[in-house]
Structures are given as C-alpha cells and as structure tokens.
Design an enzyme around this catalytic site. Structure first.
Site: not given
Ligand code: PEP
Ligand code: MG
Length: 596
Positions: A511, A440, A464, A198
């Site tokens: 993403c 993921e 993930d 974070h």
């Molecule tokens: C990911 O896991 O890459 C993702 C975009 O989702 P988050 O970071 O919200 O888990």
């Molecule tokens: Mg994720």
C-alpha cells in the site's frame, strides 16, 4: 532597457507529480515582510498586547474560513494541516512569550513576535531533526500570517492568482496549496521536499504537475520568468528557447492521449495475459473518495487512513463516530472489502491533547501501534467502532508500524476484550474479523515468517519501509537521491515478505506509493504480491500495464533484477526491458532507451 535574464537555464529537481507544463512563474514570497521595530511607552503596552491578540484571533478566523471553503474532497482530505496551524496559534510559548516581551521590553508586537520566533528557531536549529524542521516551517507559515494581520496586509496574494501560472515557492505547505485558486495553477516548483513529502502526495492527488527539492528554485527563478517543467523527470527549464519549449510540448503531446485512453482500463479485471489475477485497491482517507475509487476501478479499499478522524479537532472521536464513519465506508464499498488501518498518529502528525511533539526523533518515537497500545482507551474506542461496523459489509483491520510480535498479540487481546464486551451488550459484530500487519519496519520484515502465524494478511508500506530500511528520511530533499525503491535491499525485503506470507497461506498486499508506479508494479507482480493499493487515480494505468504483462515473464524479469548490485543498474535494465516489452508505452518517459 537592459534586463538581466537567464535564458534556457536547465535545473534538475525531483519529479513529484507527472505532467509537462509551460507557464509563467508565480513566486510565493510569503515570508518576505518588512517588520517595523518600535519602542513603545508604558501607556501603550496594553494596547499593543491587544493588537497582538487581535491579530491572533484574526488568524484563527482566517484559517477556519479557509477550511470551510474547501469543498473538493480531494483537497479536503489534506486540510488537517490547517488544524495544525490553528494549534500553533494557541501555543502557550508563542503567545505568552510574545506578550511578556511586549510588556517587559516595551517593544511593538511585531518586534516581540520576531524575538519569540528567533528563540524558537534557535531551539529548532539546535535539534537539527528533519521532521522538526517541517514543524519549523509550519511555525513560520503561521508567523507570516500573524505578521500580515498585524501590518494590515492582505494574505490573498496567493488566492488572487490570475491566469495559469507555475507556483514557485521555497516550501509549499498544504495550507498554501489549499488557499490557492487551483484552477489557475498549472504546476508547482519548490526548493525543498522529496517524492513522498506532503506537497508531492497532495499535487499527485490533485493531478497537478510538480517538481520538488530543486534547492535553488526561489533564488534562480524570478516572478514572471517563463518555465517549462516535467513533473515526471524533475526537469525545469527557466526561460526556455522556442526550440526547447517545443521539444517539451512534443513530449507532452505524445503523453496526453495515453492519460485519457487509460481510463477505459478502469472497469476491466486486473488479470495478466497468462491468467493471474491480482487485486487493485484504493488508498483513501475519506468516505467521499469511494466514488472516485470505484470510477477508477478499485476493487476495495486497501488502506483507509483513519488519522483525519482525529486531526480535525481538540477532543477525540467517540466510539459512535468511529462506528458511523466505518459503517459508511463498508456500506459504500460493498461487496468489496475495506481495510481500516488503526490510528497511525505520531511522526509528523499529532493529536491536540496528546501531543508528544517534543520527541527528538518522532519517526522513531511513540507513533502508530505504539501510541495505541499506550493510550488504550483511544484504541478501544476505535476497535469497538470498527467491530460494530463489521456487520454492515466486509471489513478488515490493519495495524500500522508493527515492529514485534508482542504488539500484534496485545492488539489482538484488546480486540478480543472488545468483542466480549460487545457480545455481553448483545451488539452484533463479525466474529471472524480479519486482522493484518503493516510491514514497514525492517524488524517486522525480518520476522515476517513469525508474524505471518499471527495475522490474516500483510500489507507492505513501502513509504516507511524504504525510509527505515535505507535510513533515509522520506521528506528530506538532501537525501532523496538515496530514497531508492529499487535498492536491492528493498527488493530482497519484499521478496522475503511475500514468500513468508505465502508459505503461511496469507495474502500479501502493498500500500506504499511504489504500487502506483506502473514500472514498479510490473516488478511487484513478479515478486508475487497479491494486492496493490494506491491512490485511486493511478489504478487504471497500473491495471493497463499489468493486463499487458505475463506473470511468468515478470517472474523471470525479477530473477534478472536480482543479478544486479545497485539500484541504478536495476533501473537501467528495467527501463530497457519496459521499452522493449511495451513498445510505444514508455517512449515518452524513456526516450534514450527507446532510441537504442
Ligand atoms: C507506507 O508507509 O507505505 C504507508 C502506506 O503508510 P503512510 O504513508 O501513511 O505512512
Ligand atoms: Mg507508513
């Protein structure tokens, strides 16, 4: 006066947010409060309980006040952490156990709270789960606040930061960060954390250089030490000599103009030299971020994380609230598309009344789509809100943490049911609303060909995916050296998912944070990704490098990368390739390769 001072001490951490800065260290010692331990008379018990409850109330008020003062949307999107802290303050165990201890053991509130913490700590330690360790640090953060209120000490040591400093902390919770006067913060250095923790994500979105996972930062660095940090490479030098400072500054001078120059790429199309067009989109959590997304050249929202709608409260968002929020989103981004991800709760984010934070292994627990399919009323409200907003612009739905086909089928069945009920009520919605799956989890990537028949698009969540494919906790600094986006396994997975998607005729997006790194973006282009979604600030620099590339050359680059056996071999080859292919662009980042 003989002061023992280390000179020119080099320490290596994890580069979490790029930028080179020099500044005085400001050591955050929030837990170092000496606690008075006193026995009390029976007649003082109620007064002591009252003092404790008053400190709890004061702590709640302070958190509320901090939250209200946050106006910057970039900062505000992380403010749900304050809600987590506020929930801890209401925790039965914390309150009741402490009150009972005051009464039974006849000790002062500080001592009683300390005993409660010890118990909770022992419980946490026995579990030894990294995710829960994060919760433990939240607990300690909250406890620190209560102690200070009990002792009548002020908390605002952080808020009173004067001049530009580099904040050094064991663990900088977003709540700490939110309280700082960020104008005075030149950089962050922490003992713990990894690239996708974070603190890292927050400092990147704030544009503040950060080095995390240094392990020894708070023990080696003294308040007032001069530090130079490189948030790109993870280097930290304690009390650098003039020569070392100058060499860092020289590097900074070379990097700076590129940062500004790159913004002009924002409005240009994301097209390679040989005419291949991709879509660069934004990852956002709040509608207010759309202006930043547009300014940085986003062609739509590739990931709208909806957790924040749920995390700021004790009750649940109503269908109407969902609708209004998503309507604002699609109208603002129109005519581009907004991709709304359904609730990705769990893991390290919990809902007030549905907290299953007793899971031993939350990353593998009842999270995301699993939660939605169990708590279907919550899911239905969200889907109905999304459907109603769908007539106000272009919108598509993204399902998080898909691990099997049934989850998509069940989600689609619920969506169909919602469509029917809206139709009966004569409420308009987009009949052909598109639905996609996040890829993921390795089981999902393995069956990407099967999943591709069930959905309209894929979005690969590498944050993930890397964690689950490599069995590396994304927030654990002890294993962050194993968190390798260029691991051959990760590249193979992405290649396979893209192929499977394309064979079925559906677009494949990415993403995860990986998309935001220009060096990786070139590889992702060669792997055939159609859409890249990332934090808005990174879009121009990724666009720049993609516009300078030829799709065909990145394809052959990728072919070459697949010849190697390890992430470090791939990385070394890639660095050389980038430096040779884009002379001048990557010199400051890869000085060694540039010399060769
Ligand atoms: C990911 O896991 O890459 C993702 C975009 O989702 P988050 O970071 O919200 O888990
Ligand atoms: Mg994720």
């Amino acid at each position: 006066m003989a002061v023992h001072q280390q000179i020119n001490k080099f320490v290596q951490g994890i580069g979490a947010s790029p930028g080179i800065v020099i500044g005085k260290a400001y050591l955050v010692e929030r837990l170092k409060v000496r606690l008075p331990q006193k026995r009390i008379a029976r007649s003082q018990i109620e007064e002591e309980v009252g003092r404790f409850l008053h400190a709890i109330q004061e702590s709640q008020d302070q958190l509320r006040e901090i939250k209200e003062k946050i106006l910057d949307p970039e900062v505000r999107k992380h403010s749900f952490i304050l809600d987590v802290h506020s929930m801890i303050l209401k925790d039965e165990m914390l309150l009741q156990d402490t009150v009972d201890t005051i009464r039974k053991k006849k000790v002062n509130a500080e001592w009683a709270l300390d005993l409660t913490l010890e118990k909770l700590d022992t419980a946490f330690k026995a579990i030894e789960d990294e995710y829960l360790r994060e919760r433990r640090s939240d607990l300690h953060y909250v406890a620190g606040r209560i102690f200070r209120n009990l002792l009548g000490k002020r908390h605002d040591d952080i808020t009173k930061i004067k001049g530009k400093v580099i904040v050094v902390a064991h663990d900088l919770s977003p709540a700490d960060t939110l309280q700082m006067n960020l104008e005075h913060v030149a950089g962050f250095v922490t003992d713990i954390g990894g690239k996708v923790s974070h603190t890292a994500i927050l400092s990147r979105s704030l544009g503040i250089p950060a080095v995390v996972g240094l392990e020894v930062a708070t023990s080696l660095i003294n308040g007032g030490d001069l530090l130079v940090i490189n948030g790109e490479t993870g280097e930290v030098v304690i009390n650098p000599t003039e020569e070392v400072s100058q060499s860092f500054l020289e590097r900074k001078r070379r990097t700076k103009p590129i940062g500004r120059e790159v913004l002009k790429y924002a409005s240009l199309p994301a097209e390679t030299r040989d005419g291949v067009r991709v879509r660069l989109q934004a990852n956002i959590e709040m509608v207010e971020e759309i202006s930043s997304a547009k300014m940085h050249g986003a062609e739509g929202v590739g990931l709208y994380r909806t957790e924040i709608l749920y995390l700021n409260r004790k009750d649940l968002p109503t269908e109407q609230e969902h609708f209004e929020t998503y309507r604002g989103l699609v109208e603002n981004i129109h005519p581009a598309t907004a991709t709304i991800r359904t609730l990705d709760i769990g893991g390290d984010k919990f809902l007030a009344n549905y907290s299953k934070n007793n899971e031993l292994n939350p990353a593998l627990g009842l999270r995301a789509i699993r939660f939605s399919l169990k708590e279907t009323e919550i899911f239905k409200a969200q889907l109905r809100g999304i459907l109603q907003a769908s007539v106000y612009g272009n919108l598509r739905i993204l399902l998080p943490m898909i691990s099997r086909v049934e989850e998509i089928r069940q989600a689609k069945a619920i969506l169909e049911e919602m469509k029917r009920s809206l139709a009966r009520a004569k409420i308009p919605f987009d009949e052909k609303i598109k639905i996609g799956a996040m890829i993921e989890i390795p089981s999902a990537s393995d069956i990407a060909d099967i999943l591709a028949r069930e959905v309209d698009f894929f979005s690969i969540g590498t944050n993930d995916l890397i964690q689950y494919a490599l069995a590396v906790d994304r927030i654990n600094e002890h294993v962050s050296y194993l968190y390798e986006p260029l691991h051959p396994a990760v590249l193979r997975i992405i290649r396979w998912v893209v192929r499977a998607g394309h064979e079925a005729g559906i677009p494949v997006a990415i993403c995860g944070e990986m998309a935001a790194e220009p060096v990786y973006a070139v590889v992702l282009l060669g792997l055939g990704l159609d859409e890249f979604s990332m934090n808005p600030v990174s879009i121009p620099k990724v666009k720049k490098v993609l516009r300078m590339s030829r799709f065909e050359e990145t394809r052959s680059l990728v072919e070459q990368l697949f010849q190697f056996s390890t992430a470090s071999e791939i990385e070394a080859f890639l660095r050389n390739w980038m430096v040779k292919r884009f002379p001048g662009e990557f010199i400051e980042r890869y000085p060694e390769e540039s010399k060769a």
